[in-house]
Design an enzyme around this catalytic site. Structure first.
Site, PDB file in Angstrom:
ATOM      1  N   ASP A   1       4.793   3.018 -50.919  1.00  0.00           N
ATOM      2  CA  ASP A   1       5.998   3.151 -50.085  1.00  0.00           C
ATOM      3  C   ASP A   1       7.283   3.116 -50.910  1.00  0.00           C
ATOM      4  OD1 ASP A   1       4.299   3.087 -47.828  1.00  0.00           O
ATOM      5  OD2 ASP A   1       4.285   0.904 -47.922  1.00  0.00           O
TER       6      ASP A   1
ATOM      7  N   LYS B   1       8.048   8.124 -52.950  1.00  0.00           N
ATOM      8  CA  LYS B   1       7.564   9.204 -53.817  1.00  0.00           C
ATOM      9  C   LYS B   1       7.845  10.570 -53.208  1.00  0.00           C
ATOM     10  CE  LYS B   1       3.565   7.157 -53.657  1.00  0.00           C
ATOM     11  NZ  LYS B   1       3.886   5.798 -53.216  1.00  0.00           N
ATOM     12  N   GLY B   2       7.658  10.680 -51.881  1.00  0.00           N
ATOM     13  CA  GLY B   2       7.845  11.966 -51.204  1.00  0.00           C
ATOM     14  C   GLY B   2       9.235  12.511 -51.461  1.00  0.00           C
TER      15      GLY B   2
ATOM     16  N   ASN C   1      -4.264   7.684 -45.704  1.00  0.00           N
ATOM     17  CA  ASN C   1      -3.633   6.358 -45.732  1.00  0.00           C
ATOM     18  C   ASN C   1      -2.191   6.482 -46.218  1.00  0.00           C
ATOM     19  OD1 ASN C   1      -4.592   7.097 -48.253  1.00  0.00           O
ATOM     20  ND2 ASN C   1      -5.288   5.068 -48.854  1.00  0.00           N
TER      21      ASN C   1
ATOM     22  N   GLY D   1       1.647   8.056 -46.525  1.00  0.00           N
ATOM     23  CA  GLY D   1       2.647   8.655 -45.642  1.00  0.00           C
ATOM     24  C   GLY D   1       3.878   8.934 -46.477  1.00  0.00           C
ATOM     25  N   HIS D   2       4.027  10.167 -46.926  1.00  0.00           N
ATOM     26  CA  HIS D   2       5.170  10.498 -47.772  1.00  0.00           C
ATOM     27  C   HIS D   2       6.279  11.098 -46.910  1.00  0.00           C
ATOM     28  CE1 HIS D   2       2.509  10.586 -51.624  1.00  0.00           C
ATOM     29  NE2 HIS D   2       2.595   9.418 -51.038  1.00  0.00           N
TER      30      HIS D   2
ATOM     31  N   ARG E   1     -22.950   8.562 -54.063  1.00  0.00           N
ATOM     32  CA  ARG E   1     -23.564   9.901 -54.135  1.00  0.00           C
ATOM     33  C   ARG E   1     -24.183  10.355 -52.822  1.00  0.00           C
ATOM     34  NH1 ARG E   1     -26.542   7.656 -59.100  1.00  0.00           N
ATOM     35  NH2 ARG E   1     -26.317   5.905 -57.675  1.00  0.00           N
TER      36      ARG E   1
ATOM     37  N   GLN F   1       0.057   5.852 -52.704  1.00  0.00           N
ATOM     38  CA  GLN F   1       0.008   4.390 -52.826  1.00  0.00           C
ATOM     39  C   GLN F   1       0.785   3.963 -54.094  1.00  0.00           C
ATOM     40  OE1 GLN F   1      -3.492   5.846 -52.124  1.00  0.00           O
ATOM     41  NE2 GLN F   1      -2.504   5.977 -50.161  1.00  0.00           N
TER      42      GLN F   1
ATOM     43  N   THR G   1       2.691   5.401 -41.863  1.00  0.00           N
ATOM     44  CA  THR G   1       1.380   5.811 -41.342  1.00  0.00           C
ATOM     45  C   THR G   1       0.954   4.923 -40.181  1.00  0.00           C
ATOM     46  OG1 THR G   1       0.727   6.676 -43.480  1.00  0.00           O
ATOM     47  CG2 THR G   1      -1.061   6.137 -41.989  1.00  0.00           C
ATOM     48  N   THR G   2       1.235   3.619 -40.292  1.00  0.00           N
ATOM     49  CA  THR G   2       0.717   2.677 -39.285  1.00  0.00           C
ATOM     50  C   THR G   2       1.814   2.030 -38.453  1.00  0.00           C
ATOM     51  OG1 THR G   2       0.829   0.913 -40.912  1.00  0.00           O
ATOM     52  CG2 THR G   2      -1.270   2.066 -40.720  1.00  0.00           C
TER      53      THR G   2
ATOM     54  N   ASP H   1      20.808   1.328 -51.973  1.00  0.00           N
ATOM     55  CA  ASP H   1      21.776   1.153 -50.878  1.00  0.00           C
ATOM     56  C   ASP H   1      21.332   0.086 -49.876  1.00  0.00           C
ATOM     57  OD1 ASP H   1      19.766   3.295 -50.471  1.00  0.00           O
ATOM     58  OD2 ASP H   1      20.494   3.197 -48.411  1.00  0.00           O
TER      59      ASP H   1
ATOM     60  N   SER I   1      18.323   6.547 -56.182  1.00  0.00           N
ATOM     61  CA  SER I   1      18.424   7.074 -54.823  1.00  0.00           C
ATOM     62  C   SER I   1      19.244   6.115 -53.971  1.00  0.00           C
ATOM     63  CB  SER I   1      17.025   7.257 -54.245  1.00  0.00           C
ATOM     64  OG  SER I   1      17.130   7.596 -52.874  1.00  0.00           O
TER      65      SER I   1
ATOM     66  N   GLY J   1      20.012   6.739 -50.562  1.00  0.00           N
ATOM     67  CA  GLY J   1      19.868   7.069 -49.144  1.00  0.00           C
ATOM     68  C   GLY J   1      18.698   8.003 -48.969  1.00  0.00           C
TER      69      GLY J   1
HETATM   70  P1  IMP Z   1      -6.649   1.568 -47.269  1.00  0.00           P
HETATM   71  O1  IMP Z   1      -6.410   2.389 -48.478  1.00  0.00           O
HETATM   72  O2  IMP Z   1      -6.224   2.226 -46.009  1.00  0.00           O
HETATM   73  O3  IMP Z   1      -8.054   1.043 -47.188  1.00  0.00           O
HETATM   74  O4  IMP Z   1      -5.728   0.262 -47.391  1.00  0.00           O
HETATM   75  C1  IMP Z   1      -5.902  -0.677 -48.441  1.00  0.00           C
HETATM   76  C2  IMP Z   1      -4.579  -1.380 -48.746  1.00  0.00           C
HETATM   77  O5  IMP Z   1      -3.661  -0.441 -49.290  1.00  0.00           O
HETATM   78  C3  IMP Z   1      -3.873  -1.972 -47.522  1.00  0.00           C
HETATM   79  O6  IMP Z   1      -3.171  -3.135 -47.920  1.00  0.00           O
HETATM   80  C4  IMP Z   1      -2.902  -0.897 -47.109  1.00  0.00           C
HETATM   81  O7  IMP Z   1      -1.798  -1.407 -46.398  1.00  0.00           O
HETATM   82  C5  IMP Z   1      -2.496  -0.369 -48.478  1.00  0.00           C
HETATM   83  N1  IMP Z   1      -2.092   1.036 -48.436  1.00  0.00           N
HETATM   84  C6  IMP Z   1      -2.894   2.108 -48.313  1.00  0.00           C
HETATM   85  N2  IMP Z   1      -2.162   3.234 -48.351  1.00  0.00           N
HETATM   86  C7  IMP Z   1      -0.899   2.854 -48.497  1.00  0.00           C
HETATM   87  C8  IMP Z   1       0.322   3.590 -48.657  1.00  0.00           C
HETATM   88  O8  IMP Z   1       0.362   4.814 -48.670  1.00  0.00           O
HETATM   89  N3  IMP Z   1       1.452   2.832 -48.792  1.00  0.00           N
HETATM   90  C9  IMP Z   1       1.407   1.475 -48.836  1.00  0.00           C
HETATM   91  N4  IMP Z   1       0.309   0.763 -48.723  1.00  0.00           N
HETATM   92  C10 IMP Z   1      -0.842   1.450 -48.553  1.00  0.00           C
END
Ligand code: IMP
Length: 420
Positions: free
Chosen positions: A11, A14-15, A36, A38-39, A141, A220, A296-297, A329, A403, A405
């Site tokens: 987070d 990067k995007g 997982n 979210g960019h 595998r 990540q 993402t969540t 900022d 950056s 903003g």
């Molecule tokens: P998973 O990859 O969804 O199994 O999550 C494993 C851990 O990585 C958890 O603590 C998630 O919150 C964290 N995580 C996975 N993807 C992201 C991301 O894109 N940004 C921040 N944390 C992430």
């Protein structure tokens, strides 16, 4: 090939940076992770969140490659494509998918949920997108790959894998995936088959031979790396620069610059140790000002001060050659800004990342004067320049992007040649 990756717990933004520097590259490639991620990219007043598709998709003429190291959920992938197409982006013509990329099944998602439930308090805080179980099937595998979609026995292979998952799910007393979810997946797979696929190792070899500029876009962050992150509270892939080699089939001696993205503070979503976490009003203020909620969540992100031992570690394991500092900022108006310079463990000062940062670790800070406001067009406030200089001196790498903003335009490119 250059690499851009997260130097903290994900987070970092990067995007946005990929989008800003995309014009320098002909190919942008994702090398690990999956939905997982979210960019977020914001420009012309519109916000876009990408999960599987590389962040070069908004720049005409850029090829976007989903590498072999990525895991793809066909349902989420298709939704992403449809959203982009609705926003007028021609995704299909610029997108290439590695035949070696593994597929996330609905039963992988069910296994993720069952495993987290079973762990109770010790849960990872997974995004529940099926990432861990899919990588387990890859290394075990058993996995299904994009290239398998054209096989005549695909359905048999799919059913065999689902049967295996159902046996595991019954151990957890989990009902498994619904019939609707399975149908949705099979429909999405039929669509996915119509996208352009490649052997990405050969494609990139050719592109690099032709002198094309390739950017590997990490997902990540370093501290979520399966080997070097805060295990077991990590994701299931190699998020570090070495992952770009295995996740794309590009040899290490073809890596050029490695840009590490970090926020002017730290955040973490999900469980796991976080030495500089702020469980107070300042943490809350940063969360609100920085809109620190998962893209993402939607989960609130934990917030804390910048952690230099962790950043130095990221510079070391990734070979970071330049840094981009995001969201300065967000700290506007805070009178005193703290930086963790080292940890105190068993009465000793430790300035490197130890094996375990779960317990008995006290961050030690220096206090820096805050910088008021960054919204004017004038030079960066002198206090912010000092903050930048302190970080550069401590980690030995220049900060070339600052950056201020979320918009593309709120980005300062620095010509720096004075890393400490
Ligand atoms: P998973 O990859 O969804 O199994 O999550 C494993 C851990 O990585 C958890 O603590 C998630 O919150 C964290 N995580 C996975 N993807 C992201 C991301 O894109 N940004 C921040 N944390 C992430």
């Amino acid at each position: 090939m250059d690499v851009l990756l997260g130097a903290q717990w994900g987070d970092e933004g990067k995007g946005k940076v990929v989008d800003v520097i995309a014009p320098r590259y002909e190919v942008i490639a994702r090398f690990q992770g999956g939905p997982n991620a979210g960019h977020t990219l914001i420009f012309e007043g519109q916000k876009h969140v990408l999960h599987t598709i590389p962040s070069g998709v908004f720049r005409a003429g850029t090829v976007n490659l989903v590498g072999n190291g990525v895991v793809i959920d066909p349902v989420i992938f298709l939704k992403e494509v449809r959203n982009l197409e609705a926003a007028g982006v021609d995704v299909r013509s610029s997108l290439l998918i590695s035949r070696r990329a593994h597929l996330i099944l609905p039963t992988h998602r069910a296994l993720d949920a069952a495993s987290e439930l079973d762990k109770g308090k010790g849960k990872i805080g997974s995004t529940l997108k099926g990432i861990g179980p899919t990588y387990m099937d890859k290394t075990g595998r058993n996995g299904l790959r994009v290239g398998d979609l054209v096989r005549t026995d695909l359905l048999d292979r799919y059913k065999a894998l689902v049967r295996k998952h159902e046996r595991l799910l019954s151990l957890y007393d989990h009902p498994g995936a619904t019939a609707e979810a399975e149908k949705e997946w099979l429909d999405a797979v039929a669509q996915l088959r119509t996208f352009n696929t490649v052997d990405c190792e050969h494609y990139l070899d050719q592109a690099l031979r032709e002198g094309k500029h390739v950017l590997a876009e990490g997902a990540q962050g370093t501290l979520l790396d399966i080997d070097f992150g805060t295990y077991p509270f990590v994701t299931s892939s190699n998020t570090i620069s070495a992952g770009a080699c295995t996740g794309l089939g590009v040899a290490p001696n073809r890596i050029g610059t490695v840009t590490g993205i970090f926020k002017a503070y730290c955040t973490r979503v999900g469980s796991g140790p976080f030495p500089t976490e702020l469980n107070d009003a300042t943490g809350e203020r940063i969360r609100t000002a920085g809109n620190e909620f998962g893209s993402t969540t939607g989960r609130p992100r934990r917030c804390g001060w910048l952690d230099l031992p962790a950043l130095r570690y990221a510079v070391m394991v990734n070979g970071i050659t330049e840094l981009a500092m995001m969201k300065a900022d967000v700290l506007n108006g805070i009178d005193t800004i703290r930086i963790c310079t080292h940890y105190r463990i068993d009465g000793r000062n430790v300035d490197r990342m130890p094996f375990d940062i779960t317990e008995g670790i006290e961050p030690e800070y220096i206090d820096m004067a805050g910088w008021g406001d960054t919204s004017s067009d004038a030079e960066l406030p002198v206090q912010l320049q000092r903050y930048i200089g302190t970080i550069e001196a401590a980690v030995g790498v220049p900060i070339t992007i600052v950056s201020l903003g979320p918009d593309r335009k709120e980005t300062i490119l620095r010509e720096v040649a004075h890393a400490g």
